[in-house]
Structure formats: C-alpha cells, structure tokens
Design a protein around this motif. Structure first.
Motif, short mmCIF file in Angstrom:
data_model
loop_
_atom_site.label_atom_id
_atom_site.label_comp_id
_atom_site.label_asym_id
_atom_site.label_seq_id
_atom_site.Cartn_x
_atom_site.Cartn_y
_atom_site.Cartn_z
N HIS A 17 -148.13 -23.66 -41.32
CA HIS A 17 -148.46 -23.87 -42.70
C HIS A 17 -149.46 -22.95 -43.10
N PRO A 18 -149.29 -22.02 -44.18
CA PRO A 18 -149.87 -20.78 -44.49
C PRO A 18 -151.27 -21.63 -45.31
N GLY A 19 -152.32 -20.90 -45.15
CA GLY A 19 -153.57 -21.38 -45.73
C GLY A 19 -154.73 -20.71 -44.96
N HIS A 20 -155.94 -21.31 -45.28
CA HIS A 20 -157.19 -20.54 -44.70
C HIS A 20 -157.77 -21.65 -44.22
N PRO A 21 -157.88 -21.90 -42.82
CA PRO A 21 -157.11 -21.03 -41.81
C PRO A 21 -155.46 -21.56 -41.84
N VAL A 22 -154.81 -21.00 -41.35
CA VAL A 22 -153.32 -21.17 -41.10
C VAL A 22 -153.50 -22.37 -40.15
N LYS A 23 -152.46 -23.37 -40.53
CA LYS A 23 -152.51 -24.59 -39.75
C LYS A 23 -150.95 -24.71 -38.90
N VAL A 24 -150.97 -24.78 -37.37
CA VAL A 24 -149.65 -24.92 -36.81
C VAL A 24 -149.65 -26.24 -36.07
N ASP A 25 -148.46 -26.92 -36.76
CA ASP A 25 -148.16 -28.25 -36.11
C ASP A 25 -147.75 -28.08 -34.46
N ARG A 26 -148.38 -28.59 -33.71
CA ARG A 26 -148.15 -28.60 -32.27
C ARG A 26 -147.43 -29.96 -31.55
N TYR A 27 -147.91 -30.94 -31.90
CA TYR A 27 -147.78 -32.30 -31.51
C TYR A 27 -147.47 -32.97 -32.47
N THR A 28 -146.16 -33.88 -32.54
CA THR A 28 -145.90 -35.14 -33.45
C THR A 28 -146.62 -36.12 -33.04
N LEU A 29 -146.81 -37.14 -34.02
CA LEU A 29 -147.41 -38.19 -33.86
C LEU A 29 -146.78 -39.18 -32.71
N PRO A 30 -145.31 -39.30 -32.50
CA PRO A 30 -144.65 -39.85 -31.30
C PRO A 30 -145.13 -39.48 -30.06
N ALA A 31 -145.15 -37.98 -30.08
CA ALA A 31 -145.67 -37.16 -28.77
C ALA A 31 -147.18 -37.67 -28.30
N ARG A 32 -147.89 -37.72 -29.44
CA ARG A 32 -149.40 -37.73 -29.10
C ARG A 32 -149.65 -39.29 -28.72
N ILE A 33 -148.98 -40.22 -29.37
CA ILE A 33 -148.89 -41.75 -29.01
C ILE A 33 -148.47 -41.88 -27.31
N THR A 196 -157.87 -27.29 -27.45
CA THR A 196 -156.46 -27.98 -26.77
C THR A 196 -156.73 -29.39 -26.71
N PHE A 197 -157.97 -29.96 -26.65
CA PHE A 197 -158.18 -31.54 -26.55
C PHE A 197 -157.62 -32.21 -28.23
N SER A 198 -158.41 -31.24 -28.97
CA SER A 198 -158.41 -31.92 -30.30
C SER A 198 -156.75 -31.85 -30.92
N ALA A 199 -156.29 -30.77 -30.35
CA ALA A 199 -154.76 -30.71 -30.92
C ALA A 199 -153.95 -31.86 -30.20
N MET A 200 -154.15 -32.56 -29.34
CA MET A 200 -153.75 -33.85 -28.86
C MET A 200 -154.19 -35.11 -29.82
N ILE A 201 -155.13 -34.75 -30.50
CA ILE A 201 -155.54 -35.73 -31.33
C ILE A 201 -155.09 -35.51 -32.83
N ARG A 202 -155.45 -34.51 -33.08
CA ARG A 202 -154.91 -34.15 -34.59
C ARG A 202 -153.35 -33.77 -34.85
N GLY A 203 -152.79 -33.31 -33.78
CA GLY A 203 -151.39 -32.69 -33.80
C GLY A 203 -151.36 -31.45 -34.23
N HIS A 204 -152.34 -30.69 -34.46
CA HIS A 204 -152.01 -29.16 -35.12
C HIS A 204 -153.33 -28.47 -34.53
N VAL A 205 -153.17 -27.14 -34.53
CA VAL A 205 -154.17 -26.21 -34.19
C VAL A 205 -154.10 -25.13 -35.16
N THR A 206 -155.20 -24.00 -35.15
CA THR A 206 -155.17 -23.20 -36.08
C THR A 206 -154.26 -21.89 -35.77
N GLY A 207 -153.94 -20.97 -36.67
CA GLY A 207 -153.09 -19.86 -36.28
C GLY A 207 -153.82 -19.13 -35.36
N GLY A 208 -155.08 -18.76 -35.38
CA GLY A 208 -155.94 -17.85 -34.50
C GLY A 208 -155.87 -18.66 -33.01
#
Length: 237
Positions: A17-33, A196-208
């Motif tokens: 997802h373009p933006g500042h910063p770029v957001k990248v969806d990494r884990y869906t909600l079912p995957a995180r649960i 890494t840890f926050s990605a499994m909570i929020r589901g996304h990471v930054t593009g960087g």
C-alpha cells in the motif's frame, strides 16, 4: 544442469500500500489468530509439563489450580495445539520449502548475526532461520503428540505396555526440552529483528523493513511475478 524454476514467495492477503511510509500486509487476521493460539498453547504446555517434570518445579501447578488439574488439562491443551498447529502447517508449509538460497544464507550466519544484510542472498517471505524453526517444530510436535498418546493413561493405557509407556515418557520429555529451546530462539529472533514481533500483532510491516529483511518477497509483491533465477545467465553458464 537442471534449471531452477522461479517460485512465488507471497500468499493471498500479502499486498503493498503506497504511502508515507509504504505499508506491506504480511499476515492476515486468521493467520495471526492461528499463530497466537498456537503460541499460548505452547506456553501453557511448557509450564504444565515442567511442573510435572521435576519436584522442584511442582509449584508451577499453582498456575493451573493444583497437581491433579494440571495433569488432567495438560493433554487436552495438547489436543488444541494439534489442531492449531495443523492449521498453521497447512497455511505456511509451501513458503517454508527449502531452496538453494537458504543454504547460502545459513553458510553466512556470521553476516546474519552482524546484520550485514547486503552480504546475504535476497530473502523471500521466510528466511532459512525461520524455515528451520518451522520444520523443527513440525517434527517435534509430531513426536510429542505420538508419545503423548502413549502416556495418556486415562484413555490409552490399555493399548500400550508399561515398558512402552516408560520409553514414551523419556522421549516425550526430551522432545519437550528441544521444543522449548526452539521456541526460545524463535521469540528471541522476533524481538532481536525489530518489527517482526509487531508484524504478528498488527499484520503489516513498513516497506523499508520488507526491503531490508525480505527483499525478494517485496519485489514479487510489487511486480506480481517471481524472479527467474536463471535470468541473465549465458548458455555457457
């Protein structure tokens, strides 16, 4: 020489997802649960199992309401773990298949520990370390479940002899120690690599973050196609 077919490192739900910063969806909600149910089960099994492992750790049974209750619920937590981890296995196994670049990644473990990302091969959605954890836990849980059935006296004692149960207890305890060790390494790595840890909570990471740690995965999300490992090679090569 057999050509290596390009593979797609992403899965449904991954998106940029373009933006500042770029957001990248990494884990869906079912995957995180699914992940957190598995994680909670592993913690509860470790605590309840350790409480029965040695008298000095018996105090841990207080967390579950006493020794009898701990002994009764321990295998049932294991049942929940089986179904939860099976869901994770079916969801992630294809992306954890071993590839040639993973061997190179592991051979440069010093650069990994020193965070010299530029000296490592581009990584897909999961690096070699994550794959080792995935397959180690898959094997360990399979053995733990098998031996756990043998020593679950209430329902299966009539099907196994005393010597078989004793061997199962020994193997079960040893595999549990290995599983706890792998889990500790997994948690440490998740904390060590910030984001890494926050990605499994929020589901996304930054593009960087994606560009630094999982560049091949990010490139495929942007281009929509896998990178051909034979691209740019001459016929002589």
């Amino acid at each position: 020489m057999t050509e290596q077919k390009p593979t797609y490192e992403a899965e449904p739900g991954d998106a940029v997802h373009p933006g500042h910063p770029v957001k990248v969806d990494r884990y869906t909600l079912p995957a995180r649960i699914n992940h957190w149910i598995t994680a909670v089960c592993l913690v509860l099994l470790a605590l309840s199992g350790l409480s029965m492992f040695h008298p000095s750790l018996f105090f841990l049974t207080n967390l579950f309401g006493g020794g009898q209750i701990t002994r009764a619920i321990h295998p049932w937590i294991g049942v929940v773990l089986v179904f939860s981890f099976l869901g994770m296995f079916l969801r992630f196994w294809k992306l954890n298949l071993w590839k040639r670049d993973d061997i190179v990644w592991l051979s440069r473990l010093r650069d990994v520990l020193m965070s010299h990302e530029e000296k490592l091969p581009e990584v897909g959605k999961y690096n070699a370390g994550q794959k080792v954890v995935f397959w180690s836990m898959s094997l360990l849980i399979a053995v733990l479940v098998t031996t756990g059935i043998v020593i679950w006296e209430r329902y299966f004692s009539a099907y196994f002899s005393i010597p078989q149960q004793r061997i199962a207890v020994l193997v079960h305890s040893a595999m549990a120690i290995f599983a706890i060790s792998v889990w500790i390494v997994h948690v440490y790595a998740a904390i060590w690599i910030r984001g890494t840890f926050s990605a499994m909570i929020r589901g996304h990471v930054t593009g960087g973050w994606a560009w630094r740690h999982h560049r091949k995965w990010l490139k495929q999300l942007v281009t929509g196609k896998p990178k051909d490992p034979n691209a740019g090679k001459t016929a002589a090569e």
